[in-house]
Design a protein around this motif. Structure first.
Motif, mmCIF file in Angstrom:
data_model
loop_
_atom_site.group_PDB
_atom_site.id
_atom_site.type_symbol
_atom_site.label_atom_id
_atom_site.label_comp_id
_atom_site.label_asym_id
_atom_site.label_seq_id
_atom_site.Cartn_x
_atom_site.Cartn_y
_atom_site.Cartn_z
ATOM 1 N N PRO A 131 0.720 -1.099 -0.051
ATOM 2 C CA PRO A 131 0.262 0.170 0.183
ATOM 3 C C PRO A 131 0.905 1.097 0.237
ATOM 4 O O PRO A 131 0.409 2.400 -0.493
ATOM 5 C CB PRO A 131 -0.766 -0.131 1.132
ATOM 6 C CG PRO A 131 -0.299 -1.331 2.052
ATOM 7 C CD PRO A 131 0.473 -2.088 1.188
ATOM 8 N N SER A 132 1.924 1.332 0.698
ATOM 9 C CA SER A 132 3.140 2.400 0.683
ATOM 10 C C SER A 132 3.131 2.850 -0.701
ATOM 11 O O SER A 132 3.596 4.000 -1.046
ATOM 12 C CB SER A 132 3.936 2.373 1.635
ATOM 13 O OG SER A 132 4.927 1.238 0.915
ATOM 14 N N MET A 133 3.291 1.993 -1.698
ATOM 15 C CA MET A 133 3.731 2.153 -3.260
ATOM 16 C C MET A 133 2.808 2.729 -4.059
ATOM 17 O O MET A 133 2.990 3.088 -5.192
ATOM 18 C CB MET A 133 4.453 0.938 -3.777
ATOM 19 C CG MET A 133 5.804 0.521 -2.926
ATOM 20 S SD MET A 133 7.108 1.605 -3.378
ATOM 21 C CE MET A 133 7.178 1.166 -5.057
ATOM 22 N N PHE A 134 1.345 2.456 -3.529
ATOM 23 C CA PHE A 134 0.245 2.551 -4.493
ATOM 24 C C PHE A 134 0.349 4.092 -5.069
ATOM 25 O O PHE A 134 -0.094 4.136 -6.223
ATOM 26 C CB PHE A 134 -1.216 2.387 -3.474
ATOM 27 C CG PHE A 134 -2.140 2.686 -4.554
ATOM 28 C CD1 PHE A 134 -2.769 1.582 -5.345
ATOM 29 C CD2 PHE A 134 -2.952 3.762 -4.551
ATOM 30 C CE1 PHE A 134 -3.777 1.633 -6.215
ATOM 31 C CE2 PHE A 134 -4.049 4.020 -5.246
ATOM 32 C CZ PHE A 134 -4.454 3.075 -6.248
ATOM 33 N N GLU A 135 0.405 5.105 -4.418
ATOM 34 C CA GLU A 135 0.163 6.329 -5.020
ATOM 35 C C GLU A 135 1.247 6.551 -5.989
ATOM 36 O O GLU A 135 1.090 7.181 -7.038
ATOM 37 C CB GLU A 135 0.436 7.542 -3.778
ATOM 38 C CG GLU A 135 -0.182 8.774 -4.099
ATOM 39 C CD GLU A 135 -1.499 8.869 -4.514
ATOM 40 O OE1 GLU A 135 -1.789 9.981 -5.031
ATOM 41 O OE2 GLU A 135 -2.316 8.168 -3.877
ATOM 42 N N PHE A 136 2.479 6.367 -5.730
ATOM 43 C CA PHE A 136 3.570 6.275 -6.747
ATOM 44 C C PHE A 136 3.305 5.726 -7.951
ATOM 45 O O PHE A 136 3.396 6.237 -8.878
ATOM 46 C CB PHE A 136 4.927 6.050 -6.078
ATOM 47 C CG PHE A 136 6.012 5.800 -7.177
ATOM 48 C CD1 PHE A 136 6.660 7.103 -7.491
ATOM 49 C CD2 PHE A 136 6.601 4.717 -7.622
ATOM 50 C CE1 PHE A 136 7.475 7.058 -8.589
ATOM 51 C CE2 PHE A 136 7.346 4.483 -8.560
ATOM 52 C CZ PHE A 136 7.980 5.859 -9.149
ATOM 53 N N VAL A 137 2.863 4.329 -7.710
ATOM 54 C CA VAL A 137 2.510 3.453 -9.203
ATOM 55 C C VAL A 137 1.260 4.154 -9.868
ATOM 56 O O VAL A 137 1.326 4.151 -11.021
ATOM 57 C CB VAL A 137 2.312 2.078 -8.504
ATOM 58 C CG1 VAL A 137 2.008 1.273 -9.695
ATOM 59 C CG2 VAL A 137 3.518 1.397 -8.028
ATOM 60 N N HIS A 138 0.532 4.550 -9.215
ATOM 61 C CA HIS A 138 -0.844 5.003 -9.888
ATOM 62 C C HIS A 138 -0.564 6.243 -10.369
ATOM 63 O O HIS A 138 -0.646 6.451 -11.509
ATOM 64 C CB HIS A 138 -1.915 5.189 -8.577
ATOM 65 C CG HIS A 138 -3.340 5.747 -9.387
ATOM 66 N ND1 HIS A 138 -3.818 6.752 -9.030
ATOM 67 C CD2 HIS A 138 -4.270 5.030 -10.138
ATOM 68 C CE1 HIS A 138 -4.763 6.920 -9.495
ATOM 69 N NE2 HIS A 138 -5.030 5.885 -10.099
ATOM 70 N N VAL A 139 -0.183 6.960 -9.755
ATOM 71 C CA VAL A 139 0.035 8.544 -10.278
ATOM 72 C C VAL A 139 1.070 8.847 -11.055
ATOM 73 O O VAL A 139 1.219 9.485 -12.245
ATOM 74 C CB VAL A 139 0.377 9.722 -9.059
ATOM 75 C CG1 VAL A 139 0.484 11.150 -9.442
ATOM 76 C CG2 VAL A 139 -1.310 9.726 -8.278
ATOM 77 N N TYR A 140 2.228 8.241 -10.945
ATOM 78 C CA TYR A 140 3.557 8.435 -11.369
ATOM 79 C C TYR A 140 3.774 7.333 -12.686
ATOM 80 O O TYR A 140 4.133 7.988 -13.814
ATOM 81 C CB TYR A 140 4.684 8.633 -10.690
ATOM 82 C CG TYR A 140 4.606 10.134 -9.606
ATOM 83 C CD1 TYR A 140 4.507 11.281 -10.287
ATOM 84 C CD2 TYR A 140 4.086 9.924 -8.529
ATOM 85 C CE1 TYR A 140 4.316 12.286 -9.318
ATOM 86 C CE2 TYR A 140 4.113 10.904 -7.593
ATOM 87 C CZ TYR A 140 4.085 12.287 -8.150
ATOM 88 O OH TYR A 140 3.873 13.070 -7.366
ATOM 89 N N LEU A 141 3.897 6.293 -12.202
ATOM 90 C CA LEU A 141 4.256 5.056 -13.112
ATOM 91 C C LEU A 141 3.446 4.936 -14.270
ATOM 92 O O LEU A 141 3.608 5.019 -15.456
ATOM 93 C CB LEU A 141 4.616 4.111 -12.275
ATOM 94 C CG LEU A 141 4.838 2.792 -13.160
ATOM 95 C CD1 LEU A 141 6.522 2.945 -13.579
ATOM 96 C CD2 LEU A 141 5.076 1.549 -12.256
ATOM 97 N N TRP A 142 2.095 4.524 -13.822
ATOM 98 C CA TRP A 142 1.125 4.450 -14.685
ATOM 99 C C TRP A 142 0.417 5.686 -15.540
ATOM 100 O O TRP A 142 0.324 5.239 -16.843
ATOM 101 C CB TRP A 142 -0.092 3.609 -14.285
ATOM 102 C CG TRP A 142 0.158 2.092 -14.132
ATOM 103 C CD1 TRP A 142 0.614 1.239 -13.122
ATOM 104 C CD2 TRP A 142 0.329 1.150 -15.360
ATOM 105 N NE1 TRP A 142 0.816 0.146 -13.336
ATOM 106 C CE2 TRP A 142 0.869 0.101 -14.815
ATOM 107 C CE3 TRP A 142 0.351 1.386 -16.657
ATOM 108 C CZ2 TRP A 142 0.953 -1.204 -15.559
ATOM 109 C CZ3 TRP A 142 0.250 0.543 -17.421
ATOM 110 C CH2 TRP A 142 0.736 -0.881 -16.851
ATOM 111 N N GLN A 143 0.421 6.757 -15.124
ATOM 112 C CA GLN A 143 -0.094 7.896 -15.967
ATOM 113 C C GLN A 143 0.993 8.138 -16.966
ATOM 114 O O GLN A 143 0.382 8.303 -18.167
ATOM 115 C CB GLN A 143 -0.241 9.080 -14.890
ATOM 116 C CG GLN A 143 -1.110 8.994 -14.009
ATOM 117 C CD GLN A 143 -2.437 8.907 -14.314
ATOM 118 O OE1 GLN A 143 -2.832 9.458 -15.356
ATOM 119 N NE2 GLN A 143 -3.321 8.294 -13.520
#
Length: 170
Positions: free
Chosen positions: A136-148
Motif C-alpha cells: 500500500p505504501s507504493m500505491f500512490e507512486f505507481v498510480h500517479v507517476y508510473l502508470w499515468q
C-alpha cells in the motif's frame, strides 16, 4: 480583405501537419462533448471494468465487486471514468481519424487499437490492485507517476504502430 483570409485558410488546409492538428483538435473536442452528454449512459463501462477486473483478480485473493467498487484482499478501488481508459481512447481515436488515410485503414486502427488500450488498462488496474493490497505504501507512486506516464506512452506507441502499418500498405 476576404480574399486574403481565404488564401490563408487554403494554405493552412494544404499544410498536412496543420490539417492533422486541426482535425485532431476537432475530433477531440467533439468526442469530449459527446462524452459529457452521454456520461451517465456510459456508466456501465465503470461497472463492467470493475467486474472484469474482479474476475481477473479472483485467483489471487478475495474479491468483492459492487457496481463500480471493487475490494481485493481488503483494498478497495472505485472505478471512475479515468479508470476505464475512455479519455485515452478518445485521444487515440482522434489521432486515427485526423490522419489522412482511407476509411478502411482508420476503421482497422480503431478496431485493433481500442481493445489493446482497454486490455493495457486492465493490466494497469490489475497491477494497481496488487500493489494496493500487498504494498500500500507504493500505491500512490505507481498510480500517479508510473502508470499515468506509461499509459500516455502506450497510446503513442499503438498510434505509431498503426501509422507504420498504414504507411507500409500505401
Amino acid at each position: 480583405m476576404k480574399r486574403g483570409a481565404d488564401k490563408k485558410l487554403t494554405k493552412i488546409l494544404e499544410d498536412k501537419t496543420l490539417r492533422f492538428i486541426m482535425l485532431f483538435l476537432f475530433f477531440l473536442v467533439l468526442f469530449y462533448i459527446l462524452y459529457y452528454f452521454l456520461m451517465e449512459d456510459l456508466s456501465f463501462i465503470r461497472d463492467t471494468t470493475a467486474l472484469i477486473l474482479g474476475v481477473v483478480l479472483s485467483p489471487f485473493g478475495k474479491v468483492i465487486v459492487n457496481g463500480a467498487k471493487l475490494s481485493f484482499s481488503g483494498f478497495t478501488l472505485e472505478m471512475i471514468d479515468e479508470c476505464t481508459a475512455i479519455f485515452s481512447i478518445i485521444v487515440y481515436c482522434s489521432c486515427i481519424l485526423a490522419y489522412p488515410t482511407t476509411l478502411k485503414r482508420r476503421a482497422v486502427g480503431i478496431i485493433l487499437g481500442v481493445p489493446c488500450l482497454y486490455a493495457i488498462n486492465l493490466l494497469r488496474l490489475f497491477i494497481l490492485a496488487i500493489v494496493g493490497a500487498f504494498y500500500p505504501s507504493m500505491f500512490e507512486f505507481v498510480h500517479v507517476y508510473l502508470w499515468q506516464a506509461s499509459f500516455i506512452i502506450f497510446v503513442i506507441l499503438i498510434f505509431l504502430f498503426w501509422l507504420k502499418m498504414t504507411e507500409e500498405q500505401r
